[in-house]
Design a protein around this motif. Structure first.
Motif, PDB file in Angstrom:
ATOM      1  N   LEU A  61      46.746  30.630  35.044  1.00 51.92           N
ATOM      2  CA  LEU A  61      47.841  30.934  35.957  1.00 51.92           C
ATOM      3  C   LEU A  61      48.183  32.416  35.941  1.00 51.92           C
ATOM      4  N   GLU A  62      48.129  33.019  34.779  1.00 55.24           N
ATOM      5  CA  GLU A  62      48.408  34.455  34.677  1.00 55.24           C
ATOM      6  C   GLU A  62      47.341  35.255  35.422  1.00 55.24           C
ATOM      7  N   GLU A  63      46.083  34.840  35.319  1.00 56.09           N
ATOM      8  CA  GLU A  63      45.004  35.523  36.047  1.00 56.09           C
ATOM      9  C   GLU A  63      45.200  35.394  37.552  1.00 56.09           C
ATOM     10  N   ILE A  64      45.614  34.220  38.004  1.00 55.26           N
ATOM     11  CA  ILE A  64      45.869  34.021  39.435  1.00 55.26           C
ATOM     12  C   ILE A  64      47.028  34.900  39.878  1.00 55.26           C
ATOM     13  N   ARG A  65      48.092  34.911  39.098  1.00 52.57           N
ATOM     14  CA  ARG A  65      49.268  35.732  39.426  1.00 52.57           C
ATOM     15  C   ARG A  65      48.901  37.207  39.527  1.00 52.57           C
ATOM     16  N   LEU A  66      48.081  37.666  38.581  1.00 47.91           N
ATOM     17  CA  LEU A  66      47.646  39.059  38.584  1.00 47.91           C
ATOM     18  C   LEU A  66      46.773  39.358  39.800  1.00 47.91           C
ATOM     19  N   GLU A  67      45.859  38.452  40.105  1.00 51.29           N
ATOM     20  CA  GLU A  67      44.991  38.660  41.263  1.00 51.29           C
ATOM     21  C   GLU A  67      45.796  38.721  42.559  1.00 51.29           C
ATOM     22  N   LEU A  68      46.776  37.851  42.694  1.00 54.95           N
ATOM     23  CA  LEU A  68      47.629  37.886  43.887  1.00 54.95           C
ATOM     24  C   LEU A  68      48.426  39.184  43.961  1.00 54.95           C
ATOM     25  N   ALA A  69      48.907  39.666  42.816  1.00 59.76           N
ATOM     26  CA  ALA A  69      49.663  40.917  42.785  1.00 59.76           C
ATOM     27  C   ALA A  69      48.778  42.095  43.175  1.00 59.76           C
ATOM     28  N   VAL A  70      47.556  42.119  42.667  1.00 60.59           N
ATOM     29  CA  VAL A  70      46.632  43.207  42.992  1.00 60.59           C
ATOM     30  C   VAL A  70      46.295  43.173  44.486  1.00 60.59           C
ATOM     31  N   ARG A  71      46.038  41.975  45.016  1.00 57.55           N
ATOM     32  CA  ARG A  71      45.749  41.841  46.451  1.00 57.55           C
ATOM     33  C   ARG A  71      46.893  42.354  47.307  1.00 57.55           C
ATOM     34  N   ALA A  72      48.115  42.130  46.828  1.00 48.90           N
ATOM     35  CA  ALA A  72      49.300  42.571  47.577  1.00 48.90           C
ATOM     36  C   ALA A  72      49.637  44.030  47.316  1.00 48.90           C
TER      37      ALA A  72
END
Length: 95
Positions: A61-72
């Protein structure tokens, strides 16, 4: 998917809505995050081991959260600091 895990995902990714596929033959599932119009904005396969181990699930979940933050374009402050502190030259080990 365990109810507490589903609630955690819903909480972490609010306002996105989480959708979980039925278990696949190997025990993995597909986690999809949907926006207000029910369009998939992100999806990822979570392996059976990730679902059964709380630490592995939390890390996913942390990896997903980070990936979404980087994309944004919203890199978290701790990651930004770590990137600034790293040397610009990669170190290689000779075996």
């Amino acid at each position: 998917m365990e109810l507490t895990n589903a609630q955690l995902v819903e909480h972490l990714f609010n306002p996105l809505r989480a959708s979980f596929s039925p278990p696949r033959p190997d025990g993995s599932i597909v986690l999809a995050l949907l926006d207000a119009s029910d369009s998939t904005v992100y999806s990822r396969v979570l392996a059976k081991l990730q679902l059964e181990n709380r630490d592995a699930f939390a890390q996913s979940l942390e990896e997903i959260r980070l990936e979404l933050a980087v994309r944004a374009g919203n890199i978290p402050a701790d990651l930004r600091k770590m990137l600034k502190e790293q040397d610009s030259v990669l170190s290689y080990r000779v075996a």
